[in-house]
Each structure stands twice: as structure tokens, then as C-alpha cells.
Design a protein around this motif. Structure first.
Motif, mmCIF file in Angstrom:
data_model
loop_
_atom_site.group_PDB
_atom_site.id
_atom_site.type_symbol
_atom_site.label_atom_id
_atom_site.label_comp_id
_atom_site.label_asym_id
_atom_site.label_seq_id
_atom_site.Cartn_x
_atom_site.Cartn_y
_atom_site.Cartn_z
ATOM 1 N N ALA A 28 0.835 -1.211 0.000
ATOM 2 C CA ALA A 28 0.000 0.000 0.000
ATOM 3 C C ALA A 28 0.860 1.248 0.000
ATOM 4 O O ALA A 28 1.717 1.422 0.863
ATOM 5 C CB ALA A 28 -0.916 0.001 1.222
ATOM 6 N N LEU A 29 0.602 2.113 -0.974
ATOM 7 C CA LEU A 29 1.184 3.454 -0.967
ATOM 8 C C LEU A 29 0.230 4.348 -0.189
ATOM 9 O O LEU A 29 -0.935 4.495 -0.577
ATOM 10 C CB LEU A 29 1.301 4.008 -2.391
ATOM 11 C CG LEU A 29 2.310 3.368 -3.340
ATOM 12 C CD1 LEU A 29 2.308 4.139 -4.668
ATOM 13 C CD2 LEU A 29 3.706 3.360 -2.738
ATOM 14 N N ALA A 30 0.702 4.926 0.894
ATOM 15 C CA ALA A 30 -0.131 5.851 1.664
ATOM 16 C C ALA A 30 -0.199 7.176 0.902
ATOM 17 O O ALA A 30 0.827 7.813 0.661
ATOM 18 C CB ALA A 30 0.472 6.060 3.045
ATOM 19 N N VAL A 31 -1.399 7.569 0.507
ATOM 20 C CA VAL A 31 -1.542 8.792 -0.281
ATOM 21 C C VAL A 31 -1.562 9.989 0.680
ATOM 22 O O VAL A 31 -2.476 10.122 1.496
ATOM 23 C CB VAL A 31 -2.804 8.744 -1.158
ATOM 24 C CG1 VAL A 31 -2.937 10.039 -1.960
ATOM 25 C CG2 VAL A 31 -2.738 7.544 -2.109
ATOM 26 N N VAL A 32 -0.505 10.791 0.598
ATOM 27 C CA VAL A 32 -0.357 11.946 1.501
ATOM 28 C C VAL A 32 -0.288 13.260 0.714
ATOM 29 O O VAL A 32 0.286 14.240 1.169
ATOM 30 C CB VAL A 32 0.880 11.793 2.423
ATOM 31 C CG1 VAL A 32 0.704 10.614 3.371
ATOM 32 C CG2 VAL A 32 2.173 11.621 1.614
ATOM 33 N N LYS A 33 -0.901 13.259 -0.485
ATOM 34 C CA LYS A 33 -0.954 14.501 -1.265
ATOM 35 C C LYS A 33 -1.779 15.549 -0.512
ATOM 36 O O LYS A 33 -2.504 15.223 0.436
ATOM 37 C CB LYS A 33 -1.568 14.219 -2.639
ATOM 38 C CG LYS A 33 -3.017 13.725 -2.598
ATOM 39 C CD LYS A 33 -3.491 13.262 -3.965
ATOM 40 C CE LYS A 33 -4.911 12.715 -3.893
ATOM 41 N NZ LYS A 33 -5.324 12.087 -5.149
ATOM 42 N N ALA A 34 -1.682 16.801 -0.992
ATOM 43 C CA ALA A 34 -2.442 17.897 -0.388
ATOM 44 C C ALA A 34 -2.234 17.920 1.125
ATOM 45 O O ALA A 34 -3.179 17.993 1.907
ATOM 46 C CB ALA A 34 -3.926 17.803 -0.742
ATOM 47 N N ALA A 45 3.580 11.057 7.352
ATOM 48 C CA ALA A 45 4.536 10.138 6.728
ATOM 49 C C ALA A 45 5.519 9.613 7.771
ATOM 50 O O ALA A 45 5.867 8.423 7.769
ATOM 51 C CB ALA A 45 5.279 10.845 5.589
ATOM 52 N N GLN A 46 5.952 10.482 8.674
ATOM 53 C CA GLN A 46 6.870 10.017 9.729
ATOM 54 C C GLN A 46 6.203 8.956 10.600
ATOM 55 O O GLN A 46 6.826 7.980 11.006
ATOM 56 C CB GLN A 46 7.331 11.206 10.587
ATOM 57 C CG GLN A 46 8.388 12.050 9.870
ATOM 58 C CD GLN A 46 8.668 13.373 10.564
ATOM 59 O OE1 GLN A 46 7.847 13.863 11.353
ATOM 60 N NE2 GLN A 46 9.817 13.960 10.270
ATOM 61 N N ALA A 47 4.903 9.146 10.864
ATOM 62 C CA ALA A 47 4.200 8.177 11.711
ATOM 63 C C ALA A 47 4.067 6.822 11.027
ATOM 64 O O ALA A 47 3.947 5.799 11.692
ATOM 65 C CB ALA A 47 2.824 8.725 12.072
ATOM 66 N N LEU A 48 4.078 6.829 9.689
ATOM 67 C CA LEU A 48 3.904 5.576 8.949
ATOM 68 C C LEU A 48 5.229 4.991 8.483
ATOM 69 O O LEU A 48 5.281 3.837 8.051
ATOM 70 C CB LEU A 48 2.997 5.795 7.735
ATOM 71 C CG LEU A 48 1.530 6.113 8.037
ATOM 72 C CD1 LEU A 48 0.784 6.467 6.753
ATOM 73 C CD2 LEU A 48 0.856 4.943 8.737
ATOM 74 N N GLU A 49 6.269 5.811 8.518
ATOM 75 C CA GLU A 49 7.538 5.304 7.994
ATOM 76 C C GLU A 49 7.998 4.140 8.850
ATOM 77 O O GLU A 49 7.742 4.071 10.034
ATOM 78 C CB GLU A 49 8.617 6.388 7.915
ATOM 79 C CG GLU A 49 9.390 6.190 6.633
ATOM 80 C CD GLU A 49 10.687 6.940 6.499
ATOM 81 O OE1 GLU A 49 11.171 7.546 7.455
ATOM 82 O OE2 GLU A 49 11.218 6.887 5.377
ATOM 83 N N GLY A 50 8.646 3.202 8.221
ATOM 84 C CA GLY A 50 8.998 1.993 8.957
ATOM 85 C C GLY A 50 8.042 0.884 8.603
ATOM 86 O O GLY A 50 8.437 -0.253 8.457
ATOM 87 N N ALA A 69 12.319 16.223 4.931
ATOM 88 C CA ALA A 69 12.032 15.846 6.319
ATOM 89 C C ALA A 69 12.665 14.500 6.670
ATOM 90 O O ALA A 69 12.438 13.983 7.766
ATOM 91 C CB ALA A 69 10.525 15.805 6.547
ATOM 92 N N GLY A 70 13.400 13.925 5.734
ATOM 93 C CA GLY A 70 14.121 12.697 6.044
ATOM 94 C C GLY A 70 13.387 11.412 5.702
ATOM 95 O O GLY A 70 13.819 10.333 6.083
ATOM 96 N N ILE A 71 12.290 11.532 4.964
ATOM 97 C CA ILE A 71 11.554 10.331 4.553
ATOM 98 C C ILE A 71 12.316 9.670 3.406
ATOM 99 O O ILE A 71 12.518 10.284 2.353
ATOM 100 C CB ILE A 71 10.124 10.693 4.085
ATOM 101 C CG1 ILE A 71 9.346 11.422 5.184
ATOM 102 C CG2 ILE A 71 9.385 9.455 3.585
ATOM 103 C CD1 ILE A 71 8.994 10.585 6.378
ATOM 104 N N THR A 72 12.723 8.432 3.606
ATOM 105 C CA THR A 72 13.519 7.749 2.579
ATOM 106 C C THR A 72 12.716 6.689 1.814
ATOM 107 O O THR A 72 13.206 6.133 0.836
ATOM 108 C CB THR A 72 14.735 7.046 3.222
ATOM 109 O OG1 THR A 72 14.247 6.163 4.236
ATOM 110 C CG2 THR A 72 15.675 8.051 3.853
ATOM 111 N N ALA A 73 11.513 6.407 2.257
ATOM 112 C CA ALA A 73 10.673 5.389 1.603
ATOM 113 C C ALA A 73 10.357 5.833 0.172
ATOM 114 O O ALA A 73 10.473 7.015 -0.161
ATOM 115 C CB ALA A 73 9.384 5.203 2.394
#
Ligand SMILES: *Cc1c(COP(=O)(O)O)cnc(C)c1O
Length: 355
Positions: A28-34, A45-50, A69-73
Motif C-alpha cells: 500500500a502506498l499511503a496517499v499523503v498529497k495535499a 509520513a513520519q508516523a507511517l515510515e517503517g 524531512a528525512g523520509i527515505t521510503a
């Protein structure tokens, strides 16, 4: 300090993400647009990363905000690039890129790239928004391969009417998609939130849940399928003034609400400048001190009125939930003639507070 705020429950977000994965049995790609539908893209995104398989956004500006913000996914650009000049940045930041039009394909063919791209090749299977025509699909696939500039291709399409559970449109679009991709062995991605929740029979290697992550139903009438979702945002404020009025008194701009009985009317620090819909009619549900009551009168820029007549214990300082876990955003939206997607995206001025 003004008491208006949006409290964001990140554990509810994680719950909803896991649900999307479980229900679909897919990545699943978490859609975080807008800005994550108004919930704050970086924090979400930070809460879901990992645990998230990746994220999806509308444009490179949104993707770079996540990378900064350091999101590497993995991050997928749902509309790909808008100008060919974005391609070097897409490669540099390892973004995944939708190709929905022939002009994008040509731009890739002509680009000089330091590394190959990850492309999601989009088919217009019937929605007629973006996506390649079925007759061009296989050729585009072969041209991408032949360009030598593409490492991997995922085949994707998007449904126009997955929120209508009795409508054959999604099945018809699936048939168009299957015909167009015949003979290609690549991963596929079709399902947005309504398709994850309502169309379990539609295959997908990757799903693209958006609104369901935030705990709102994509369906017009709340179906059983949305029941396990947990609302993520609570839009809240407080009562800042109360007046007692006899029957027959008009309240607010345009005198849209007139008391039918001796009434207590509370004023809440929340208005359309915060994103609360101005078109919300009298009777729109509101929760005051845990009791359901209603909006009374036109919403102003910074304030709105609620009927406290049947909430006698409420007064100045009472907590008001405009939407959240008790009053659903989708119910408020529907009453106001819109959808939860829009009232979330319209949110502004109110601080986001994460728990
Ligand atoms: C926004 C978007 C989604 C997410 O849709 P929801 O209905 O919020 O789940 C999925 N796919 C694409 C292509 C989108 O643009």
C-alpha cells in the motif's frame, strides 16, 4: 490562545493504514498529497515510515517536502512530472513517476538520466481524466523499455465510480485494463480507498489508499465496509459566549436561524476561515461537551453558533467537536453538500496538534 485546533491521532492513522493492507492483501502506498488531506504530510509520513511500503503525492514539490524531512521510503508522483526539467530531480531523489501521457513518454525518451526511472504507466480505462488510451498502452510500454531509461514499470489505472457499490463501471474498467495489459507481466495498481473497502475482488499488487487512512468513508452512505476505520482528525474548539433568547429572535448574518422556543445559543471560535464549510445549514451536527446538538445560523469567518438549549450543562469554556470520532467529518460534509475530502483539504489557520 484561540482554542480552535485539529487534533491528529497518529495511532488511528497507523490502524487505518494496516487495515488497507490487510483488506487488500497488497502493498500500500499511503496517499499523503495535499498535505495529507490537511492532516500534515510530514508528520503523517513520519508516523507511517517503517511500516509503509511507500507514499504517493501529487507533485514533486510535495515529494521534496517529504525528502527534506528525512523520509527515505519510495514516493510516487501521481501525475508524474509537469515539465521535463523535473526529471533530474526525480532521479536524484529516487522518486517513482507516473507516466499518463505521450508527451511524458517522449520527454523520458529524450532525457539524459544518470539513473533509470521507476515508472507507473497509467491507462485511461474509462475515467477519461489522465492516462494513456488503450490503443497506445502496449506501444508505450515497449517504448519505455526500449528507451533504456526505465528500471521497472508498474501498470496502473484509476476508477471513476468505485464509491458506487452497485455500479458496474469498476468491473468494466477492470476489463479494459486487463485487455490493454494482456501479455505484459508487471505488477498492477488499481485501487483507491473505495476500491480497497468495497471491491475486494479487484486484483492489485499495490493499492493507493487516501481518504480511508484519515478514517473517513469514501461512500456517500456509510457502509459496513467503512465501519472499522478510525477517524484521525478531531476539529475542536470552545464555546466563547452564550446568550439566552426568547422565541422569535434571529441569530447571525442574514437571520438564517430564528429561535422557535426560548433558546440558549452558544458562540464557538471556529469559522469558514478555518475551513469549516460556510454552506453548512442549520441542523448540521456538532458535539458540545460530548452531547450532540446542531449548528444554528450562518457560519461567520471566525465564529459559528450552536444551539445549547438541550445541553443545559454547557456554557463558556465547553469543548466543541466540529468533527471527529463522534460527529463524522463525512456527515458534516454531506450535510454541507460536499465530501470529507474537501473539508479536510480546506482546513487552514487552525494549528495541528499530534497525539
Ligand atoms: C488521490 C488519489 C488516490 C487516493 O484516493 P482516495 O479516494 O483518497 O483513496 C489514489 N490514486 C490516485 C491516482 C489519486 O490521485
Amino acid at each position: 490562545m484561540r482554542p480552535a485546533r485539529a487534533v491528529i491521532d497518529l495511532s488511528a492513522l497507523r490502524h487505518n493504514y494496516r487495515l488497507a493492507r490487510q483488506m487488500s492483501g497488497a502493498k500500500a502506498l499511503a496517499v499523503v498529497k495535499a498535505d495529507a488531506y490537511g492532516h500534515g504530510a510530514v508528520r503523517c509520513a513520519q508516523a507511517l515510515e517503517g511500516e509503509a511500503d511507500g507514499f504517493a503525492v501529487a507533485c514533486i514539490e510535495e515529494a521534496l517536502q517529504l525528502r527534506a524531512a528525512g523520509i527515505t521510503a519510495p514516493v510516487l508522483l501521481l501525475e508524474g512530472f509537469f515539465e521535463a526539467s523535473e526529471l533530474p530531480l526525480i532521479v536524484e531523489h529516487g522518486l517513482w513517476c507516473v507516466v499518463h501521457s505521450l508527451w511524458q513518454l517522449e520527454a523520458i525518451e529524450q532525457a539524459r538520466l544518470s539513473q533509470p526511472l521507476q515508472v507507473w504507466l497509467k491507462l485511461d480505462s474509462g475515467m477519461h481524466r489522465v492516462g494513456l488510451h488503450p490503443k497506445d498502452y502496449q506501444v508505450a510500454y515497449q517504448r519505455l523499455l526500449a528507451s533504456g531509461k526505465v528500471a521497472k514499470i508498474v501498470l496502473m489505472s484509476h476508477f471513476a465510480r468505485a464509491d458506487e457499490l452497485d455500479c458496474p463501471s469498476s468491473t468494466e474498467q477492470l476489463a479494459v485494463f486487463d485487455a490493454a495489459r494482456q501479455g505484459l507481466s508487471a505488477e498492477i495498481s488499481l485501487r483507491n480507498s473505495p476500491a480497497v473497502l468495497g471491491w475486494p475482488q479487484i486484483p492489485s499488487d499495490w493499492v493507493r489508499p487516501g481518504i480511508m487512512l484519515y478514517g473517513a468513508t469514501p461512500f456517500e452512505t456509510d457502509t459496513a465496509a467503512s465501519a472499522p476505520l478510525q477517524p484521525v482528525m478531531t476539529l475542536q474548539s470552545k464555546v466563547i459566549s452564550v446568550r439566552e433568547l426568547p422565541a422569535g429572535e434571529a441569530v447571525g448574518y442574514g437571520a438564517r436561524f430564528v429561535t422557535q422556543r426560548p433558546s440558549r445559543i452558544g458562540v464557538v471560535a471556529m469559522g469558514y476561515a478555518d475551513g469549516y464549510p460556510r454552506l453548512a445549514p442549520n441542523g448540521t451536527p456538532v458535539l458540545v461537551d460530548g452531547v450532540r446538538t446542531v449548528l444554528a445560523g450562518r457560519v461567520s469567518m471566525d465564529m459559528l453558533n450552536v444551539d445549547l438549549t438541550d445541553v443545559p450543562q454547557a456554557g463558556v469554556g465547553s469543548t466543541v467537536e466540529l468533527w471527529g470520532k463522534q460527529v463524522l467529518a463525512s456527515d458534516v460534509a454531506q450535510t454541507a453538500g460536499t465530501i470529507a475530502y474537501q473539508i479536510f483539504c480546506n482546513l487552514r489557520r487552525v494549528p495541528l496538534q499530534y497525539v
